[in-house]
Every structure is written in C-alpha cells, then in structure tokens.
Motif scaffolding. Structure first.
Motif, mmCIF file in Angstrom:
data_model
loop_
_atom_site.group_PDB
_atom_site.id
_atom_site.type_symbol
_atom_site.label_atom_id
_atom_site.label_comp_id
_atom_site.label_asym_id
_atom_site.label_seq_id
_atom_site.Cartn_x
_atom_site.Cartn_y
_atom_site.Cartn_z
ATOM 1 N N ALA A 133 49.436 66.665 18.131
ATOM 2 C CA ALA A 133 50.262 65.452 18.087
ATOM 3 C C ALA A 133 50.458 64.852 19.475
ATOM 4 O O ALA A 133 50.613 63.638 19.614
ATOM 5 N N ASN A 134 50.443 65.686 20.500
ATOM 6 C CA ASN A 134 50.648 65.204 21.870
ATOM 7 C C ASN A 134 49.579 65.802 22.785
ATOM 8 O O ASN A 134 49.844 66.761 23.524
ATOM 9 N N PRO A 135 48.355 65.263 22.742
ATOM 10 C CA PRO A 135 47.248 65.834 23.522
ATOM 11 C C PRO A 135 47.519 65.870 25.024
ATOM 12 O O PRO A 135 46.918 66.682 25.741
ATOM 13 N N LYS A 136 48.436 65.036 25.502
ATOM 14 C CA LYS A 136 48.738 65.029 26.948
ATOM 15 C C LYS A 136 49.318 66.369 27.404
ATOM 16 O O LYS A 136 49.271 66.702 28.594
ATOM 17 N N SER A 137 49.884 67.141 26.452
ATOM 18 C CA SER A 137 50.457 68.425 26.837
ATOM 19 C C SER A 137 49.400 69.422 27.288
ATOM 20 O O SER A 137 49.724 70.442 27.892
ATOM 21 N N ILE A 138 48.127 69.117 27.005
ATOM 22 C CA ILE A 138 47.031 69.947 27.529
ATOM 23 C C ILE A 138 47.088 69.981 29.053
ATOM 24 O O ILE A 138 46.799 70.998 29.681
ATOM 25 N N LEU A 139 47.477 68.852 29.652
ATOM 26 C CA LEU A 139 47.540 68.770 31.111
ATOM 27 C C LEU A 139 48.585 69.729 31.669
ATOM 28 O O LEU A 139 48.393 70.323 32.732
ATOM 29 N N LEU A 140 49.699 69.895 30.935
ATOM 30 C CA LEU A 140 50.733 70.825 31.387
ATOM 31 C C LEU A 140 50.244 72.263 31.282
ATOM 32 O O LEU A 140 50.518 73.090 32.157
ATOM 33 N N ARG A 174 54.710 62.945 16.198
ATOM 34 C CA ARG A 174 54.147 62.394 14.961
ATOM 35 C C ARG A 174 53.691 63.524 14.034
ATOM 36 O O ARG A 174 53.347 64.617 14.481
ATOM 37 N N PRO A 175 53.686 63.273 12.721
ATOM 38 C CA PRO A 175 53.167 64.276 11.777
ATOM 39 C C PRO A 175 51.660 64.467 11.989
ATOM 40 O O PRO A 175 50.935 63.528 12.319
ATOM 41 N N VAL A 176 51.199 65.664 11.814
ATOM 42 C CA VAL A 176 49.776 65.993 11.967
ATOM 43 C C VAL A 176 49.214 66.347 10.600
ATOM 44 O O VAL A 176 49.795 67.153 9.862
ATOM 45 N N SER A 177 48.090 65.756 10.238
ATOM 46 C CA SER A 177 47.502 65.977 8.914
ATOM 47 C C SER A 177 46.839 67.355 8.824
ATOM 48 O O SER A 177 46.470 67.961 9.829
ATOM 49 N N MET A 188 59.587 72.243 19.899
ATOM 50 C CA MET A 188 58.287 71.770 19.405
ATOM 51 C C MET A 188 57.508 71.057 20.509
ATOM 52 O O MET A 188 56.276 71.169 20.578
ATOM 53 N N HIS A 189 58.210 70.331 21.374
ATOM 54 C CA HIS A 189 57.520 69.682 22.496
ATOM 55 C C HIS A 189 56.963 70.725 23.466
ATOM 56 O O HIS A 189 55.877 70.539 24.020
ATOM 57 N N ALA A 190 57.700 71.821 23.663
ATOM 58 C CA ALA A 190 57.243 72.873 24.572
ATOM 59 C C ALA A 190 56.113 73.693 23.971
ATOM 60 O O ALA A 190 55.308 74.277 24.710
ATOM 61 N N MET A 191 56.023 73.740 22.643
ATOM 62 C CA MET A 191 54.943 74.501 22.014
ATOM 63 C C MET A 191 53.580 73.894 22.299
ATOM 64 O O MET A 191 52.565 74.610 22.293
#
Length: 392
Positions: free
Chosen positions: A122-129, A219-222, A367-370
């Motif tokens: 849902a938040n691919p930018k978290s890959i950077l973290l 966002r919901p993920v399918s 969930m954001h930290a996951m």
C-alpha cells in the motif's frame, strides 16, 4: 571410607567445578530470564536463549560437549573408518541445525506465513526506510575491517546491524562458522532487547512535533496484489542476486501459503507448530553457545560491541531518513516509523507504535511501521546475499 566417599561426591558436583566465569554467565542468564518473565521483553525469544545460556554454563553437565571420534582400521577390509568413541551432549546435536544453516530458512518460512505485506504494498515508499536502516550493516562492515577483522568475518559481524537473527546465523554459517557463537548471541540478544535499545535513539533524533504526527490511513490492498507480490519478489531478487534466493524464497513461500487462500493448513503449520518448534531449538542452542570459555575473550566482546553499534546505526539511519521523508512530505510522515526499518519483525514496529502513542494517544503507527519493518526483512536478506556473493 565414608568420609572419602563424601569428599569424592562433593568433588564431582557442579559446585566444586564452578568457575568465576561460569558464575557470571549464570547471573547474566538469570537477569535475561527476569527481563523476559517479569518485564515481558520478547519472552518467546529471550526465555529459550537465557535458559540455553544457563544450561551451557552448568559445570559438568556437558550439554554442548562435542563427540569424541577415533579413526580405526577395519580388521576385515583394512580401510580406515571413523568410530564414535563418546557421544556429544544433547544441545551439541540440536545445534547442528544452526551450524548447517537449516533453522534460519525455516524461521523465514514461518515469518513469511505470519506477515502481512499489505502495508508495504500500500505504501511502496516505505521500502526506502527499510533500505536506509541497512546502512548500519555496511557502516559496521567498514569499521570491522578497519579493526583488523578479515572480510568474511567483518561481513558476518556487520549483518547483526539488520537486527535479523536468522539472517545473521545463515550468513555466518557460510562465511565465518568459527564466529557462530558470539554472533548468534549478539544478534538474538539485541533483537530481544529492541524495546530497550531503540526508544532512546528514536527520541534523541526526533522532536515532540515529529513524534506526534498522525499519518493517514493506508489504502486497501487487493488479494491479487498480495498473491503476485511474493512471486514477483522471489523472481526479481533471486535472478538479480542468486545468493539471496534461499532466505527470500522461503520468506515469500510462507507468505504465499498465507495469501493464496488454498493452503490454510500449511500456513497455520508454518506460523504456529513449525516456527514454535524451530524457535525452541534455535533459541536454546544459540544461548548454549554463550559458555564462559567462549564468551570472556576480547574478540567476542569486540563482536558484541560492534553488533550493538551496527544495530544502533541501523535504527538511527532509519529514523534520519524518516525525518527526510517528513520534510519532503510536508509533515505527513512520522519519522518514528523509520526505526522499524530494521528487520526485527514485528518488535520494531510495535516500538514505533508505543513511542508514538506516548506523545499522541491518537497516534496509530503500527500498520505504517509494518511497511518498513517487512521491507527491512527483505533488505537484510538482500544485504546478506550481497555479502555472501562477495566473500564466499
């Protein structure tokens, strides 16, 4: 005669064989048991490690004793054959699963089955973290080389910075098996002590305003996305970096069991019975490597110190990159989730949630930290694959 029997008995007890080093290690194991049971610091991990440490330092118990093997000539054929003269201790044989690199991939299979990759999708930018938090690995590698460790040993020490015990064990079993004991103890001890080590670093690097940021709901993920994700990650990572295929492949297989909807029995077994059994075996035998004779030397203490530095740098670099994202996003990203970029899943994510709620009770960061947390799992496996490729 009776007095002699009594004296012989007393001399054969563990009390008579107790050394100062053993006493210190037993005290350390009891402190760790206290932290796990009374304070609730990752008891599923810390209790078997601490009790394994206790067992290994009981004089005369020989739980980690190696078997005595002699080479004899077969009288019939004249060929030289090995013969077990004396069998080893129980924990020695259980430890072979660590030494041969069997337990770590099985742990990854269970982690994959337990983990929801939805926050990362849902938040691919978290890959950077997750990637930023791996900086601790490479910074510590340079430091270990400068301290005189050979490349393979430096790589094994540096991977502690990923806060991923199975990855550290897997890489060390391939590159520097002679360091398995201290690296195993360091990696798993720091993983278990995440709730103690991380918060001071997180608070020192962030302001109250930054820690109070409430992030928007993901966002919901399918289901289709969740099924495609583990397959694509396995293909891309394994083709780019074949040496990472074992860990990444098992992680993603476990996740596919979870998300496919067709293998509930396999998923439940992987995330319950299997991972619980392997955790008991791995945790107890990892703790058993911390005997007094193995622990109290300058090299081991240096590894423990470098491991702590690696883990601290990884946490700090994740938080610092989180602050950058906070600025770039106009204050929409809470920098605390950057600390979860180390791959102690889900411990690091829970710490982000806890520290965030201390500043703002309306803050729900779990969930954001996951997202960065599971990215860190993948990132540490990729880092281990890179180090394995360069130094194997």
């Amino acid at each position: 005669m009776t007095a002699t029997v009594v004296v012989d008995f007393l001399n054969s007890t563990g009390f008579a064989m107790m050394s100062f080093g053993s006493i210190i290690m037993i005290i350390i194991s009891l402190v760790l048991l206290y932290l796990a049971i009374a304070k609730g610091f990752e008891p599923l991990l810390l209790i078997p490690i601490a009790f394994g440490m206790l067992l290994a330092n009981l004089p005369g118990a020989d739980m980690m004793k190696e078997p005595v093997v002699e080479i004899i000539r077969d009288p019939n054929t004249g060929e030289l054959v090995s013969h077990t003269k004396e069998y080893g201790g129980l924990l020695y044989y259980l430890y072979q699963g660590v030494k041969l690199g069997i337990y770590p991939p099985l742990i990854f299979l269970g982690i994959g089955a337990m983990t929801d990759f939805g926050p990362l999708i849902a938040n691919p930018k978290s890959i950077l973290l997750g990637a930023a938090a791996q900086f601790g690995i490479f910074a510590t590698f340079i430091g270990a080389v400068l301290m005189g460790f050979p490349g393979a040993e430096a790589a094994s020490i540096a991977i502690i910075g990923g806060a991923d015990g199975p990855t550290a064990l897997y890489l060390t079993s391939k590159l520097a098996p002679q360091l398995l004991g201290p690296i195993a103890v360091a990696a798993y001890s720091y993983m278990a002590l995440v709730p103690i080590i991380q918060p001071p670093i997180m608070k020192a690097l962030t302001t109250k305003e930054e820690r109070s940021v409430v992030m928007e709901q993901l966002r919901p993920v399918s289901k289709k996305e969740k099924i495609i994700f583990p397959i694509m990650v396995t293909l891309v990572v394994s083709l780019l970096l074949p040496s990472a295929a074992t860990l990444v492949g098992m992680l993603m297989l476990g996740n596919l069991f979870r998300e496919s909807g067709m293998t509930d029995r396999l998923s439940k077994t992987a995330q319950n019975e299997m991972i619980n059994i392997v955790t008991i075996l791995l945790g107890t035998t990892v703790g058993a490597t911390a005997s007094a004779e193995n622990f109290w030397n300058l090299k081991t203490l240096g590894i423990l110190a470098l491991g702590l530095v690696a883990f601290s740098i990884g946490t700090a670099s994740g938080v610092i990159f989180g602050k950058i994202m906070y600025k770039v996003s106009g204050g929409k990203v809470n920098p605390l989730i950057g600390s979860a970029g180390v791959s102690a899943v889900p411990m690091a994510a829970r710490v982000s949630q806890k520290v965030g709620q201390e500043e703002n009770p309306r803050n729900f960061l779990l969930m954001h930290a996951m997202g960065p947390n599971v990215a860190g799992v993948i990132g540490s496996a990729i880092a281990a694959g890179m180090l394995l490729m360069f130094f194997s």
